[in-house]
Motif scaffolding. Structure first.
Motif, PDB file in Angstrom:
ATOM      1  N   ILE A  85       1.010  -1.024   0.036  1.00 41.22           N
ATOM      2  CA  ILE A  85      -0.079   0.044  -0.120  1.00 41.22           C
ATOM      3  C   ILE A  85       1.571   1.899   0.176  1.00 41.22           C
ATOM      4  O   ILE A  85       1.669   1.739   0.653  1.00 41.22           O
ATOM      5  CB  ILE A  85      -1.470  -0.130   1.082  1.00 41.22           C
ATOM      6  CG1 ILE A  85      -2.092  -1.142   0.929  1.00 41.22           C
ATOM      7  CG2 ILE A  85      -1.179   1.187   1.401  1.00 41.22           C
ATOM      8  CD1 ILE A  85      -2.684  -0.928   2.514  1.00 41.22           C
ATOM      9  N   THR A  86       0.556   2.525  -1.127  1.00 39.27           N
ATOM     10  CA  THR A  86       1.432   3.522  -1.341  1.00 39.27           C
ATOM     11  C   THR A  86       0.371   4.628  -0.483  1.00 39.27           C
ATOM     12  O   THR A  86      -0.691   4.581  -1.350  1.00 39.27           O
ATOM     13  CB  THR A  86       1.645   3.659  -2.574  1.00 39.27           C
ATOM     14  OG1 THR A  86       3.244   2.501  -2.700  1.00 39.27           O
ATOM     15  CG2 THR A  86       2.545   5.180  -1.981  1.00 39.27           C
ATOM     16  N   ALA A 220       2.808   9.987   5.254  1.00 41.56           N
ATOM     17  CA  ALA A 220       3.121   9.749   3.059  1.00 41.56           C
ATOM     18  C   ALA A 220       3.795   8.507   3.299  1.00 41.56           C
ATOM     19  O   ALA A 220       4.908   8.209   4.293  1.00 41.56           O
ATOM     20  CB  ALA A 220       3.112   9.939   2.193  1.00 41.56           C
ATOM     21  N   TYR A 221       3.266   7.243   3.626  1.00 43.27           N
ATOM     22  CA  TYR A 221       4.114   6.371   4.112  1.00 43.27           C
ATOM     23  C   TYR A 221       3.679   5.019   2.331  1.00 43.27           C
ATOM     24  O   TYR A 221       2.823   4.786   1.785  1.00 43.27           O
ATOM     25  CB  TYR A 221       4.608   5.634   4.693  1.00 43.27           C
ATOM     26  CG  TYR A 221       2.686   5.028   5.129  1.00 43.27           C
ATOM     27  CD1 TYR A 221       2.449   3.789   5.251  1.00 43.27           C
ATOM     28  CD2 TYR A 221       2.001   5.790   5.652  1.00 43.27           C
ATOM     29  CE1 TYR A 221       1.606   3.038   5.438  1.00 43.27           C
ATOM     30  CE2 TYR A 221       0.647   5.062   6.514  1.00 43.27           C
ATOM     31  CZ  TYR A 221       0.728   4.172   6.283  1.00 43.27           C
ATOM     32  OH  TYR A 221      -1.173   3.513   6.963  1.00 43.27           O
ATOM     33  N   GLU A 222       4.800   3.778   2.096  1.00 42.40           N
ATOM     34  CA  GLU A 222       5.123   2.181   2.016  1.00 42.40           C
ATOM     35  C   GLU A 222       4.543   1.646   2.739  1.00 42.40           C
ATOM     36  O   GLU A 222       5.732   1.208   3.255  1.00 42.40           O
ATOM     37  CB  GLU A 222       5.236   2.702   0.324  1.00 42.40           C
ATOM     38  CG  GLU A 222       5.730   1.358  -0.296  1.00 42.40           C
ATOM     39  CD  GLU A 222       6.507   1.325  -1.349  1.00 42.40           C
ATOM     40  OE1 GLU A 222       6.079   1.364  -2.664  1.00 42.40           O
ATOM     41  OE2 GLU A 222       7.822   0.707  -0.897  1.00 42.40           O
ATOM     42  N   ALA A 223       3.167   0.843   3.008  1.00 43.17           N
ATOM     43  CA  ALA A 223       3.993  -0.271   3.525  1.00 43.17           C
ATOM     44  C   ALA A 223       3.747  -2.082   2.882  1.00 43.17           C
ATOM     45  O   ALA A 223       2.453  -1.926   2.492  1.00 43.17           O
ATOM     46  CB  ALA A 223       2.467  -0.180   4.394  1.00 43.17           C
ATOM     47  N   ASP A 246      14.969   5.803   9.651  1.00 42.44           N
ATOM     48  CA  ASP A 246      14.370   6.577   8.763  1.00 42.44           C
ATOM     49  C   ASP A 246      13.239   6.600   8.829  1.00 42.44           C
ATOM     50  O   ASP A 246      12.231   7.450   8.259  1.00 42.44           O
ATOM     51  CB  ASP A 246      14.574   6.363   6.641  1.00 42.44           C
ATOM     52  CG  ASP A 246      14.442   4.579   6.788  1.00 42.44           C
ATOM     53  OD1 ASP A 246      13.535   4.389   7.856  1.00 42.44           O
ATOM     54  OD2 ASP A 246      13.553   4.248   5.572  1.00 42.44           O
ATOM     55  N   GLY A 247      13.139   6.296   9.873  1.00 43.19           N
ATOM     56  CA  GLY A 247      11.129   6.733  10.403  1.00 43.19           C
ATOM     57  C   GLY A 247      10.514   5.409   9.786  1.00 43.19           C
ATOM     58  O   GLY A 247       9.602   5.351  10.546  1.00 43.19           O
ATOM     59  N   GLY A 248      10.548   4.809   9.444  1.00 44.21           N
ATOM     60  CA  GLY A 248       9.932   3.238   9.271  1.00 44.21           C
ATOM     61  C   GLY A 248       9.980   2.685  10.620  1.00 44.21           C
ATOM     62  O   GLY A 248      10.457   2.468  11.318  1.00 44.21           O
ATOM     63  N   PHE A 249       9.754   0.561   9.908  1.00 41.87           N
ATOM     64  CA  PHE A 249       9.979   0.086  11.033  1.00 41.87           C
ATOM     65  C   PHE A 249       9.716  -0.815  10.037  1.00 41.87           C
ATOM     66  O   PHE A 249       9.019  -1.476   8.729  1.00 41.87           O
ATOM     67  CB  PHE A 249       8.245   0.290  11.229  1.00 41.87           C
ATOM     68  CG  PHE A 249       7.821   1.265  12.403  1.00 41.87           C
ATOM     69  CD1 PHE A 249       8.176   0.965  13.905  1.00 41.87           C
ATOM     70  CD2 PHE A 249       7.295   2.249  11.789  1.00 41.87           C
ATOM     71  CE1 PHE A 249       7.714   1.669  13.865  1.00 41.87           C
ATOM     72  CE2 PHE A 249       7.055   3.155  12.849  1.00 41.87           C
ATOM     73  CZ  PHE A 249       7.640   3.192  13.863  1.00 41.87           C
ATOM     74  N   SER A 266       7.268  -4.180   5.990  1.00 45.64           N
ATOM     75  CA  SER A 266       7.902  -3.161   6.389  1.00 45.64           C
ATOM     76  C   SER A 266       7.395  -1.606   6.144  1.00 45.64           C
ATOM     77  O   SER A 266       6.474  -1.840   4.768  1.00 45.64           O
ATOM     78  CB  SER A 266       9.374  -2.801   5.192  1.00 45.64           C
ATOM     79  OG  SER A 266       9.186  -3.404   3.923  1.00 45.64           O
ATOM     80  N   VAL A 267       7.090  -0.634   6.949  1.00 43.64           N
ATOM     81  CA  VAL A 267       6.551   1.246   6.907  1.00 43.64           C
ATOM     82  C   VAL A 267       8.129   1.530   5.881  1.00 43.64           C
ATOM     83  O   VAL A 267       9.210   1.922   6.844  1.00 43.64           O
ATOM     84  CB  VAL A 267       6.019   1.054   7.448  1.00 43.64           C
ATOM     85  CG1 VAL A 267       5.425   2.339   7.213  1.00 43.64           C
ATOM     86  CG2 VAL A 267       5.186   0.154   7.678  1.00 43.64           C
ATOM     87  N   ARG A 268       7.765   2.125   5.302  1.00 42.30           N
ATOM     88  CA  ARG A 268       8.559   3.381   4.571  1.00 42.30           C
ATOM     89  C   ARG A 268       8.846   4.365   4.382  1.00 42.30           C
ATOM     90  O   ARG A 268       7.360   5.017   3.363  1.00 42.30           O
ATOM     91  CB  ARG A 268       9.812   2.661   3.548  1.00 42.30           C
ATOM     92  CG  ARG A 268      11.000   1.606   4.054  1.00 42.30           C
ATOM     93  CD  ARG A 268      11.986   1.637   4.762  1.00 42.30           C
ATOM     94  NE  ARG A 268      12.384   0.250   5.349  1.00 42.30           N
ATOM     95  CZ  ARG A 268      12.303   0.170   6.639  1.00 42.30           C
ATOM     96  NH1 ARG A 268      11.179   0.043   7.524  1.00 42.30           N
ATOM     97  NH2 ARG A 268      13.017  -1.424   6.381  1.00 42.30           N
ATOM     98  N   PRO A 269       8.445   5.612   4.674  1.00 42.48           N
ATOM     99  CA  PRO A 269       7.914   7.202   4.473  1.00 42.48           C
ATOM    100  C   PRO A 269       8.373   7.266   3.419  1.00 42.48           C
ATOM    101  O   PRO A 269       9.681   7.002   3.129  1.00 42.48           O
ATOM    102  CB  PRO A 269       8.884   7.556   5.491  1.00 42.48           C
ATOM    103  CG  PRO A 269       9.822   7.056   6.260  1.00 42.48           C
ATOM    104  CD  PRO A 269       9.877   5.780   6.122  1.00 42.48           C
ATOM    105  N   LEU A 270       7.190   8.525   2.680  1.00 43.19           N
ATOM    106  CA  LEU A 270       7.407   8.700   1.485  1.00 43.19           C
ATOM    107  C   LEU A 270       7.806   9.774   1.084  1.00 43.19           C
ATOM    108  O   LEU A 270       8.626  10.730   2.547  1.00 43.19           O
ATOM    109  CB  LEU A 270       6.457   8.371   0.863  1.00 43.19           C
ATOM    110  CG  LEU A 270       5.127   7.155  -0.053  1.00 43.19           C
ATOM    111  CD1 LEU A 270       4.579   7.791  -0.799  1.00 43.19           C
ATOM    112  CD2 LEU A 270       6.062   6.650  -0.319  1.00 43.19           C
ATOM    113  N   ALA A 271       9.332  10.105   0.497  1.00 41.28           N
ATOM    114  CA  ALA A 271      10.596  11.604   0.789  1.00 41.28           C
ATOM    115  C   ALA A 271       9.317  12.854   0.410  1.00 41.28           C
ATOM    116  O   ALA A 271       8.418  12.782  -0.716  1.00 41.28           O
ATOM    117  CB  ALA A 271      11.301  11.626  -0.405  1.00 41.28           C
TER     118      ALA A 271
END
Length: 271
Positions: A85-86, A220-223, A246-249, A266-271
């Motif tokens: 999911i984005t 805003a993130y990608e999981a 980077d603020g993700g998990f 994983s969860v990563r913040p979008l730039a």
């Protein structure tokens, strides 16, 4: 649509994805429906829609697509391998949505064929959410070579939360999501398809894992979640979340007693 998919699934013989897109406009989620979903999945009540609830809205369009006779593979018996999911920005209650679904990226898998079901959500022409669900269609052959398996690091471990999952969880989630696949609701149906008993919806697992870190998610993130061993119910599971610089998990969901890995993500913040 599920009934149609069952009735026509045995006739599916194609090897290419249809050039089809399913669109639904002017969708405004119900406050009551969202609250019921929040209660089953563990989200706090908010004016922001959970990103996984937008998958729930798009899912019927994906079922309609896979139920169409032009779709080459049967819906029943397919396996949800992975979901990404984005979320480009939070989507708010009261916003009017346009939903879109299509299929793409057909490719071989060592157990059959796999393809991606794509969902998109727009608000006033702005793309606010995207979803990619990868499905396996066992025993089907398509052109191409299966990529070799690479080495994969272990999922995160450590102390976390313990959740006890009741035997009625599949029925409860089906009620709020519309995903009435019988393997999640009826032990006899699950056994007929090779499972010892009913199994948890993969998207419930993803929702519950994101709900556990909801107050630390960026706007805003990608999981991405990869669904591993089926999670039988009732059962007890252990959830671990490890924060990154980077603020993700990095996330993992395991059987609390045996340590069997059910979901990693994983969860990563979008730039």
């Amino acid at each position: 649509m599920f009934a149609k998919a069952v009735a026509t699934g045995g006739r599916r013989k194609g090897k290419t994805l249809p050039d089809l897109e399913v669109v639904r406009r002017d969708v405004t989620p119900s406050v009551t429906d969202v609250a019921d979903y929040d209660a089953v999945c563990g989200f706090a009540l908010s004016n922001r829609l959970p990103s996984t609830y937008l998958h729930v809205l798009v899912f019927p369009l994906q079922v309609a697509l896979m139920s169409d006779e032009a779709f080459p593979f049967p819906l029943m018996g397919s396996v949800h391998l992975e979901n990404t999911i984005t979320q480009h920005r939070p989507v708010l209650l009261g916003e009017t949505l346009e939903l879109r679904a299509r299929a793409e990226n057909l490719r071989p898998h060592f157990r059959g064929a796999q393809a991606d079901l794509i969902g998109e959500v727009y608000v006033g022409g702005e793309l606010v959410w995207e979803g990619r669900s990868t499905y396996l269609f066992r025993g089907r052959k398509v052109e191409g070579e299966v990529p070799p398996k690479g080495d994969e690091p272990d999922a995160v471990e450590g102390f976390g939360a313990t959740w006890r999952l009741g035997g009625d969880l599949g029925r409860r989630y089906a009620k709020v999501s519309g995903d009435v696949n019988p393997i999640h609701m009826n032990p006899l149906a699950a056994k007929a398809l090779g499972f010892p008993t009913t199994i948890v919806h993969g998207m419930w697992s993803k929702a519950r894992m994101l709900a556990a870190i909801e107050n630390r998610l960026p706007d805003a993130y990608e999981a991405t979640m990869s669904f591993r061993k089926p999670l039988l119910i009732p059962s007890t599971v252990s959830f671990v979340a490890e924060g990154e610089r980077d603020g993700g998990f990095d996330l993992a969901l395991r059987n609390a007693k045996k340590g069997t890995e059910h979901v990693r993500g994983s969860v990563r913040p979008l730039a």
